[in-house]
Design an enzyme around this catalytic site. Structure first.
Site, PDB file in Angstrom:
ATOM      1  N   HIS A   1      -5.491  -6.427 -10.344  1.00 54.82           N
ATOM      2  CA  HIS A   1      -4.745  -7.349  -9.496  1.00 54.82           C
ATOM      3  C   HIS A   1      -4.380  -8.618 -10.263  1.00 54.82           C
ATOM      4  O   HIS A   1      -3.285  -9.161 -10.110  1.00 54.82           O
ATOM      5  CB  HIS A   1      -5.531  -7.685  -8.232  1.00 54.82           C
ATOM      6  CG  HIS A   1      -5.802  -6.496  -7.370  1.00 54.82           C
ATOM      7  ND1 HIS A   1      -6.900  -5.672  -7.565  1.00 54.82           N
ATOM      8  CD2 HIS A   1      -5.120  -5.973  -6.320  1.00 54.82           C
ATOM      9  CE1 HIS A   1      -6.875  -4.703  -6.672  1.00 54.82           C
ATOM     10  NE2 HIS A   1      -5.812  -4.849  -5.905  1.00 54.82           N
TER      11      HIS A   1
ATOM     12  N   GLU B   1       0.819  -1.209   0.000  1.00 54.74           N
ATOM     13  CA  GLU B   1       0.000   0.000   0.000  1.00 54.74           C
ATOM     14  C   GLU B   1       0.858   1.267   0.000  1.00 54.74           C
ATOM     15  O   GLU B   1       0.576   2.227  -0.711  1.00 54.74           O
ATOM     16  CB  GLU B   1      -0.943   0.004   1.207  1.00 54.74           C
ATOM     17  CG  GLU B   1      -1.895  -1.172   1.273  1.00 54.74           C
ATOM     18  CD  GLU B   1      -2.733  -1.381   0.026  1.00 54.74           C
ATOM     19  OE1 GLU B   1      -2.884  -0.438  -0.782  1.00 54.74           O
ATOM     20  OE2 GLU B   1      -3.234  -2.503  -0.166  1.00 54.74           O
TER      21      GLU B   1
END
Length: 518
Positions: free
Chosen positions: A409, A327
Site C-alpha cells: 500500500h 477492491e
C-alpha cells in the site's frame, strides 16, 4: 463493448506448419486470433523461443478497435512461469506490438528434479510464520530470471509477517533454494460513504425482490453472516444508517453498478471479468478493512471469488465508491493478462479504478476527488491515501529503488501520483496542484476518462513480469495506439512518469512529428 471470445485455450505447437485454431467471436477477434496464431507459428526472434517450447493461446480481449491475444508457453510440456506474452492487433487484424515477458532464450533446462515435491513444500512452509495448509504443488520451468530453472511451485496458506497470507513459492527443484515468492492476499482499507437516495438495479421473482443485478452475472450484495443475497417483499432498501448492513449493501451495490457502467462506457469492457460477469459483495465482515477474495483463499468467508466489506471504527460499513471500486479493481487486474500486477504495483492499479468509479458516479454526497477513502473516518486519521500528494499521508511521491521493497500500500504512492498528473496535470485543472519530483510542469492533462483508458489498455499488455518500469512502457504504447496521429497524449504520459522519477526504458516508444513510432 469489450468481449472475451467464448473459446477454450488453444495449443499452438512449436512447428510453424501447425494449423492454427481460431476462436469463435467477432470478426475483429477472429482476425486478431488468426494474425497472432500465424505470428507465433513463425517464431519471431523477439519471442526468444527454443525448440522445446510450445504456446498456449487464450481468448481474445477486445477493447474498442484494439485486440489483445494473451499467450502462455510450455517447456517440454511443463508450464513456464514467466513465459507469457500478449499480441496486440488493430481492427484490421494487423499486428501492432507484442508484449513479451522474456528478454532472452531459455536454453537447455533439465526437467529431472533432484529434490522431492515434499522437500519443496517443506521449504515453502518455512516462508510463513505458521501454515494452515498446502493448497497445491506443481513442477514448472521458472523463467522469470535471466537463467531459467526447473522448479516446484507450491502455494501455502497461513500467517506471514503482515498477517494472513496465501503465498506461492517457487523452489529450485535441484538446489532447493527459493527463486521467488508471490503473495496472493490482496486487500485494501478504505472509508465508507452514504450515497443518499440512489437507484440500484435489482431482480424480482414473484413477490420477492433481491439485491442481485440483472445485467452483470453474479453481481449481488449479500449478508456476510449467511452468504445470502439481501431480499425483501418490496424494492426499497436500507434505512440510511451507516451501521445497518442492508444500508451498507445499498452503498456497495450502487458503487459496483456504477463501476460496471464505467467499464462499459469508458473502456468498452463487458463486466468485471471481461465477459459480462462479476462476483458477490458481502457486507458485514468484522474487520476495519475490505478485501477482494481470490477463489479458494483460506482467509475469506467462502471459497468463491467475492469482495468482503468491513467497517470503520464507528461500526459503519465501508462500501464507498473509491473503496469498493478499488477492491473490484483487484478483480479486474486478476482477470486481465498476467494476473494481479506485481512489482508492488497492484495497489496503485486498484486505486486508479477506485478513483475512476468515484468520478463516473459523480454522486453529490460523495463528490469526486483523488483522495482514497475520504468519506468516513476509518481509523481517526481521515483519508488513507492521497493521489495528488502521496507524501501528505506518509507515502512516497517519487519512485526509487526502495519502492519494490515497500509494503504494497505504501508503494502505491508513485503510481497514484503519476495517475493524478496524467489526469489532472501538475496545476490540478480544478483539483489541487500537485508537486513533481523533477520540478517540471505537467500540462495537457488527459482527464480521468482518458487516463483510465490508458491504464486499462496497458493492463491488457500485462505479463507476469509487471513492474513500475514495465507500466511506463505499456502506458506509452497504449497512448500511441489510442491516440494515433497525435503526440500530445503520449507526451503527457511520458511527462507524468518523468515527474514521479520512473526512468525511461529501452523499450519505450517515441513520438515525433505528431506520430508515435516504436
Amino acid at each position: 463493448m469489450a468481449t472475451i471470445t467464448a473459446a477454450s485455450a488453444v495449443m499452438v505447437p512449436g512447428s510453424a506448419s501447425a494449423q492454427p485454431t481460431v476462436p469463435i467471436g467477432s470478426a475483429d477477434a477472429v482476425a486478431a486470433a488468426a494474425t497472432a496464431s500465424a505470428l507465433v507459428a513463425s517464431r519471431p526472434a523477439y519471442l526468444y523461443a527454443g525448440d522445446h517450447e510450445a504456446f498456449v493461446a487464450h481468448p481474445v480481449i477486445s477493447a474498442g478497435n484494439l485486440q489483445y491475444v494473451p499467450y502462455d508457453r510450455t517447456y517440454k510440456g511443463l508450464p513456464m512461469v514467466g513465459g507469457d506474452f500478449v499480441v496486440l492487433t488493430d481492427a484490421a487484424g494487423n499486428a501492432k506490438y507484442t508484449s513479451v515477458s522474456r528478454t532472452q532464450a531459455v536454453g537447455e533446462v533439465s526437467t529431472t528434479p533432484t529434490i522431492t515435491a515434499e522437500g519443496a513444500e517443506a521449504v515453502a512452509r518455512k516462508q510463513l510464520r505458521s501454515v494452515i495448509r498446502v493448497t497445491g504443488t506443481r513442477l514448472v520451468v521458472y523463467a522469470l530470471d535471466d537463467a531459467a530453472a526447473l522448479a516446484y511451485e507450491t502455494t501455502v496458506a497461513g500467517t506471514g509477517s503482515d498477517g494472513p497470507s496465501l503465498l506461492t513459492v517457487d523452489v529450485d527443484a535441484r538446489s532447493g533454494s527459493v527463486l521467488q515468492t508471490r503473495e496472493g492476499v490482496v486487500h485494501g482499507t478504505g472509508n465508507g460513504a452514504i450515497d443518499g437516495s440512489v437507484t440500484i438495479n435489482t431482480t424480482q421473482s414473484g413477490g420477492t425482490y433481491r439485491m442481485l443485478d440483472p445485467s452483470v452475472t453474479r453481481l449481488s450484495c449479500d449478508d456476510f453472516a449467511t452468504n445470502t443475497t439481501f431480499s425483501g417483499p418490496d424494492d426499497s432498501w436500507g434505512n440510511g444508517v451507516g451501521t445497518d448492513k442492508e444500508t451498507g449493501c445499498v452503498d456497495a451495490l450502487y458503487a459496483a453498478e456504477k463501476e460496471a457502467q464505467m467499464l462499459s462506457s469508458w473502456l468498452g469492457r463487458s463486466g468485471f471479468d471481461g465477459s459480462g460477469g462479476g462476483w458477490p459483495i458481502r457486507v458485514g465482515w468484522n474487520q476495519v478493512n475490505a478485501q477482494y477474495c481470490t477463489p479458494n483463499s483460506p482467509f475469506c468467508s467462502s471459497s468463491d471469488e467475492h469482495v468482503e466489506i468491513g467497517h470503520n471504527q464507528a461500526g459503519e460499513w465501508i462500501g464507498s465508491a473509491d473503496v469498493l471500486g478499488h477492491e473490484m479493481g483487484h478483480g479486474i487486474d486478476e482477470h486481465t493478462p498476467g494476473g494481479i500486477s506485481r512489482g508492488n504495483t497492484q495497489e496503485f492499479v486498484a486505486d486508479t479504478y477506485g478513483a475512476a468509479t468515484e468520478w463516473y458516479a459523480n454522486n453529490p454526497n460523495d463528490p469526486p476527488d483523488y483522495l482514497v477513502g475520504e468519506e468516513v473516518n476509518l481509523v481517526g486519521t481521515g483519508p488513507i491515501r492521497n493521489m495528488y500528494d502521496p507524501s501528505a499521508l506518509g507515502n512516497d511521491n517519487c519512485y526509487s529503488r526502495r519502492t519494490r521493497r515497500e509494503e504494497v500500500h505504501d508503494a502505491a504512492g508513485p503510481g497514484n501520483h503519476w495517475f493524478y498528473l496524467l489526469a489532472q496535470g501538475s496545476a490540478g485543472n480544478g483539483q489541487p496542484a500537485s508537486p513533481t519530483c523533477n520540478g517540471s510542469t505537467v500540462g495537457n492533462p488527459l482527464g480521468i476518462q482518458n487516463a483510465i483508458k490508458v491504464m486499462y489498455n496497458a493492463m491488457l499488455m500485462k505479463t507476469s513480469t509487471s513492474s513500475y518500469l514495465k507500466y511506463r512502457t505499456w502506458t506509452l504504447i497504449a497512448a500511441k495506439n489510442l491516440f494515433p496521429g497525435s503526440c500530445t497524449e503520449f507526451n503527457t504520459v511520458k511527462a507524468a512518469w518523468d515527474a514521479v522519477s520512473v526512468p525511461a526504458q529501452a523499450a519505450d516508444p517515441t513520438c515525433t512529428g505528431g506520430r508515435a513510432t516504436p
